[in-house]
Write a protein that holds these residues in place. Structure first.
Motif, mmCIF file in Angstrom:
data_model
loop_
_atom_site.group_PDB
_atom_site.id
_atom_site.type_symbol
_atom_site.label_atom_id
_atom_site.label_comp_id
_atom_site.label_asym_id
_atom_site.label_seq_id
_atom_site.Cartn_x
_atom_site.Cartn_y
_atom_site.Cartn_z
ATOM 1 N N GLY A 1 0.843 -1.188 0.000
ATOM 2 C CA GLY A 1 0.000 0.000 0.000
ATOM 3 C C GLY A 1 0.880 1.240 0.000
ATOM 4 N N ALA A 2 0.457 2.239 -0.743
ATOM 5 C CA ALA A 2 1.275 3.450 -0.890
ATOM 6 C C ALA A 2 1.490 4.165 0.438
ATOM 7 N N VAL A 3 0.426 4.410 1.170
ATOM 8 C CA VAL A 3 0.546 5.132 2.437
ATOM 9 C C VAL A 3 1.326 4.295 3.435
ATOM 10 N N SER A 4 1.012 3.015 3.511
ATOM 11 C CA SER A 4 1.718 2.131 4.436
ATOM 12 C C SER A 4 3.208 2.065 4.102
ATOM 13 N N THR A 5 3.527 2.005 2.816
ATOM 14 C CA THR A 5 4.939 1.984 2.409
ATOM 15 C C THR A 5 5.656 3.235 2.905
ATOM 16 N N MET A 6 5.039 4.379 2.741
ATOM 17 C CA MET A 6 5.685 5.636 3.142
ATOM 18 C C MET A 6 5.858 5.726 4.657
ATOM 19 N N MET A 7 5.115 4.931 5.397
ATOM 20 C CA MET A 7 5.230 4.939 6.851
ATOM 21 C C MET A 7 6.246 3.912 7.361
#
Length: 138
Positions: A81-87
């Protein structure tokens, strides 16, 4: 155009050959001028990936290893997931991308070398499904 097509195709093949289960074929734009790159929001970095939109490669960054690096970020966006990756921690995001980029060590910023080691140690003998599952707990 021929060079961009060759870079993209050879990077997809290299990532697939390395065992990364890349299930997405994101849109890549290879800019031949800084004006082009900046028009997509690029700055001083070599490339920029926008989740859900695509990746833009700067004019001086037309190397297979840079395309491979960005494809790994797309793998992360797709699987985690994009948001999860960035976190996720930087050692995971960038360590994975540099490990699978195939970049020459002389072209990897020194501060990423320990991140690559940490990622490699963490990944170790894990299967890709296990990597994806355990990434959710980072």
């Amino acid at each position: 155009m021929e060079k961009a097509i060759e870079l993209y195709g050879s990077a997809i093949k290299a990532i697939s050959t390395s065992g990364v289960p890349l299930r997405s074929r994101p849109t890549f734009v290879y800019c031949s001028t800084m004006e082009c790159y900046q028009s997509f929001g690029g700055g001083n970095e070599r490339a920029v990936s926008y989740p859900f939109l695509g990746t833009v490669i700067a004019p001086a960054s037309w190397q297979r290893y840079i395309t491979q690096h960005e494809l790994i970020h797309w793998f992360q966006f797709y699987e985690i997931g994009a948001v999860s990756t960035m976190m996720k921690p930087e050692w995971f995001r960038e360590g994975m991308a540099y490990v699978y980029s195939g970049a020459p060590e002389s072209d990897i910023p020194e501060h990423y070398l320990p991140m690559m080691k940490r990622y490699s140690d963490w990944h170790s003998e894990k299967s890709w499904p296990k990597v994806i599952e355990q990434a959710g707990h980072l």
